[in-house]
Design a protein around this motif. Sequence first.
Motif, mmCIF file in Angstrom:
data_model
loop_
_atom_site.group_PDB
_atom_site.id
_atom_site.type_symbol
_atom_site.label_atom_id
_atom_site.label_comp_id
_atom_site.label_asym_id
_atom_site.label_seq_id
_atom_site.Cartn_x
_atom_site.Cartn_y
_atom_site.Cartn_z
ATOM 1 N N LEU A 10 2.270 45.809 16.164
ATOM 2 C CA LEU A 10 1.616 45.739 17.465
ATOM 3 C C LEU A 10 2.616 45.714 18.620
ATOM 4 C CD1 LEU A 10 -1.082 43.030 16.635
ATOM 5 C CD2 LEU A 10 -1.378 45.517 16.671
ATOM 6 N N ASP A 11 3.916 45.622 18.290
ATOM 7 C CA ASP A 11 4.949 45.517 19.318
ATOM 8 C C ASP A 11 4.994 46.753 20.210
ATOM 9 O OD1 ASP A 11 5.592 43.103 18.197
ATOM 10 O OD2 ASP A 11 7.473 43.776 17.278
ATOM 11 N N GLY A 12 5.286 46.528 21.478
ATOM 12 C CA GLY A 12 5.537 47.621 22.401
ATOM 13 C C GLY A 12 4.357 48.083 23.231
ATOM 14 N N GLY A 13 3.216 47.490 23.068
ATOM 15 C CA GLY A 13 2.058 47.888 23.863
ATOM 16 C C GLY A 13 1.024 46.781 23.892
ATOM 17 N N VAL A 14 0.041 46.963 24.732
ATOM 18 C CA VAL A 14 -1.058 46.006 24.827
ATOM 19 C C VAL A 14 -1.853 46.065 23.520
ATOM 20 C CG1 VAL A 14 -3.178 45.443 26.088
ATOM 21 C CG2 VAL A 14 -1.148 46.253 27.336
ATOM 22 N N ALA A 15 -2.288 44.912 23.039
ATOM 23 C CA ALA A 15 -3.030 44.859 21.776
ATOM 24 C C ALA A 15 -4.192 43.879 21.896
ATOM 25 C CB ALA A 15 -2.114 44.450 20.628
ATOM 26 N N VAL A 16 -5.287 44.227 21.229
ATOM 27 C CA VAL A 16 -6.483 43.394 21.178
ATOM 28 C C VAL A 16 -6.673 42.968 19.729
ATOM 29 C CG1 VAL A 16 -8.987 43.330 21.523
ATOM 30 C CG2 VAL A 16 -7.545 44.650 23.098
ATOM 31 N N ALA A 72 -2.377 30.808 12.293
ATOM 32 C CA ALA A 72 -1.137 31.193 12.966
ATOM 33 C C ALA A 72 -1.297 31.086 14.483
ATOM 34 C CB ALA A 72 -0.730 32.617 12.566
ATOM 35 N N PHE A 73 -2.507 31.332 14.969
ATOM 36 C CA PHE A 73 -2.796 31.252 16.404
ATOM 37 C C PHE A 73 -3.349 29.873 16.774
ATOM 38 C CE2 PHE A 73 -2.651 35.871 16.108
ATOM 39 C CZ PHE A 73 -2.069 36.227 17.317
ATOM 40 N N ARG A 74 -2.969 28.838 16.059
ATOM 41 C CA ARG A 74 -3.564 27.511 16.253
ATOM 42 C C ARG A 74 -3.394 26.966 17.668
ATOM 43 N NH1 ARG A 74 -0.811 26.699 11.887
ATOM 44 N NH2 ARG A 74 1.418 26.496 12.053
ATOM 45 N N ASP A 75 -2.450 27.465 18.445
ATOM 46 C CA ASP A 75 -2.292 27.006 19.830
ATOM 47 C C ASP A 75 -3.312 27.636 20.764
ATOM 48 O OD1 ASP A 75 -0.160 25.397 19.102
ATOM 49 O OD2 ASP A 75 1.346 26.916 19.595
ATOM 50 N N TYR A 76 -4.093 28.568 20.253
ATOM 51 C CA TYR A 76 -5.119 29.255 21.033
ATOM 52 C C TYR A 76 -6.443 29.101 20.288
ATOM 53 C CZ TYR A 76 -0.911 31.164 23.008
ATOM 54 O OH TYR A 76 0.322 31.273 23.584
ATOM 55 N N PRO A 77 -7.563 29.210 20.990
ATOM 56 C CA PRO A 77 -8.851 29.021 20.294
ATOM 57 C C PRO A 77 -9.276 30.240 19.482
ATOM 58 C CG PRO A 77 -9.213 29.381 22.625
ATOM 59 C CD PRO A 77 -7.727 29.326 22.425
ATOM 60 N N ALA A 78 -8.484 30.577 18.469
ATOM 61 C CA ALA A 78 -8.822 31.704 17.593
ATOM 62 C C ALA A 78 -9.624 31.242 16.401
ATOM 63 C CB ALA A 78 -7.550 32.391 17.114
ATOM 64 N N ASN A 79 -9.987 29.982 16.394
ATOM 65 C CA ASN A 79 -10.681 29.441 15.238
ATOM 66 C C ASN A 79 -12.189 29.529 15.366
ATOM 67 O OD1 ASN A 79 -10.767 27.588 17.281
ATOM 68 N ND2 ASN A 79 -10.425 25.820 15.982
ATOM 69 N N ALA A 80 -12.683 30.246 16.369
ATOM 70 C CA ALA A 80 -14.118 30.470 16.525
ATOM 71 C C ALA A 80 -14.396 31.937 16.232
ATOM 72 C CB ALA A 80 -14.570 30.122 17.933
ATOM 73 N N ILE A 81 -15.546 32.207 15.649
ATOM 74 C CA ILE A 81 -15.918 33.580 15.330
ATOM 75 C C ILE A 81 -17.143 33.932 16.153
ATOM 76 C CG2 ILE A 81 -16.590 35.175 13.476
ATOM 77 C CD1 ILE A 81 -13.753 33.924 13.216
ATOM 78 N N PRO A 82 -17.120 34.944 17.015
ATOM 79 C CA PRO A 82 -15.971 35.800 17.301
ATOM 80 C C PRO A 82 -15.004 35.154 18.282
ATOM 81 C CG PRO A 82 -17.830 36.499 18.635
ATOM 82 C CD PRO A 82 -18.319 35.371 17.754
ATOM 83 N N SER A 83 -13.757 35.533 18.169
ATOM 84 C CA SER A 83 -12.702 35.214 19.131
ATOM 85 C C SER A 83 -11.876 36.470 19.321
ATOM 86 C CB SER A 83 -11.774 34.117 18.618
ATOM 87 O OG SER A 83 -12.359 32.856 18.693
ATOM 88 N N THR A 84 -11.312 36.582 20.498
ATOM 89 C CA THR A 84 -10.471 37.738 20.791
ATOM 90 C C THR A 84 -9.243 37.263 21.547
ATOM 91 O OG1 THR A 84 -12.406 39.176 20.901
ATOM 92 C CG2 THR A 84 -10.378 40.001 21.915
ATOM 93 N N ILE A 85 -8.094 37.741 21.128
ATOM 94 C CA ILE A 85 -6.829 37.451 21.790
ATOM 95 C C ILE A 85 -6.226 38.779 22.209
ATOM 96 C CG2 ILE A 85 -4.499 36.547 21.471
ATOM 97 C CD1 ILE A 85 -5.704 34.468 19.588
ATOM 98 N N VAL A 86 -5.842 38.868 23.484
ATOM 99 C CA VAL A 86 -5.254 40.093 24.011
ATOM 100 C C VAL A 86 -3.783 39.823 24.276
ATOM 101 C CG1 VAL A 86 -5.385 41.882 25.777
ATOM 102 C CG2 VAL A 86 -7.473 40.677 25.076
ATOM 103 N N LEU A 87 -2.936 40.687 23.726
ATOM 104 C CA LEU A 87 -1.490 40.571 23.900
ATOM 105 C C LEU A 87 -1.011 41.560 24.952
ATOM 106 C CD1 LEU A 87 -0.378 40.489 20.142
ATOM 107 C CD2 LEU A 87 -1.119 38.579 21.599
ATOM 108 N N ASP A 88 -0.039 41.132 25.752
ATOM 109 C CA ASP A 88 0.557 42.060 26.712
ATOM 110 C C ASP A 88 1.599 42.925 25.998
ATOM 111 O OD1 ASP A 88 2.930 40.518 26.522
ATOM 112 O OD2 ASP A 88 2.645 39.579 28.483
ATOM 113 N N ALA A 89 2.233 43.820 26.719
ATOM 114 C CA ALA A 89 3.184 44.767 26.118
ATOM 115 C C ALA A 89 4.429 44.082 25.564
ATOM 116 C CB ALA A 89 3.573 45.829 27.142
ATOM 117 N N GLN A 90 4.678 42.841 25.980
ATOM 118 C CA GLN A 90 5.824 42.086 25.467
ATOM 119 C C GLN A 90 5.435 41.229 24.256
ATOM 120 O OE1 GLN A 90 5.183 42.076 29.036
ATOM 121 N NE2 GLN A 90 6.507 43.865 28.962
ATOM 122 N N GLY A 91 4.211 41.394 23.758
ATOM 123 C CA GLY A 91 3.777 40.643 22.589
ATOM 124 C C GLY A 91 3.418 39.204 22.888
#
Length: 190
Positions: free
Chosen positions: A70-76, A144-163
Amino acid sequence: MRGLLGALVGALLLTGCSTGTDAVDVNNGGEFRFVQGTPAGEVIPPGERAAAPGFSGTLLDGREFDSSELDGGVAVINFWGSWCAPCRVESPEFQEVYAEVRDQGVQFLGVNVKDTDQLARAFEESFGIEFPSLDDPRGEVALAFRDYPANAIPSTIVLDAQGRVAAVYTGAVQQDDLRAVLDLLMAEEG
């Protein structure tokens, strides 16, 4: 006996309904409980963003995947399950947004939790999902994403181009909200 069974069923129903119905929370024991979702994403200012954790696994098509892809670009990254009613609404909308932005370098990755391979693949096929999904039956990516609320379904995390984690959604994401965040993050690249 019938009274005891009725009391037990009532207690289970009360327990299952007492925490909302929009999302499912995965705790460290791998169990799910319903929680109230927040449909609007939290956009994190660039100076406050932290690097996303690394993770790996097997995609539903059997290929191995590493988050460095996923490195090098925006990722969902979208956490979903075929049994999740909001996911049934959200997934085809994600596919529509993905079709609009994939040629601009935006990547999408689904993370399927608590489904058999057959159910997960049938779900993707029925909704025409073209982006890959990790098979994550034990919720290891969410952990792995325990610092963010990824433990709910659905959840979505968007990464910037720097990961870095740039936006976090719990509950179903509206297409317009997702498009606005992606537009903002793609503009940051330029």
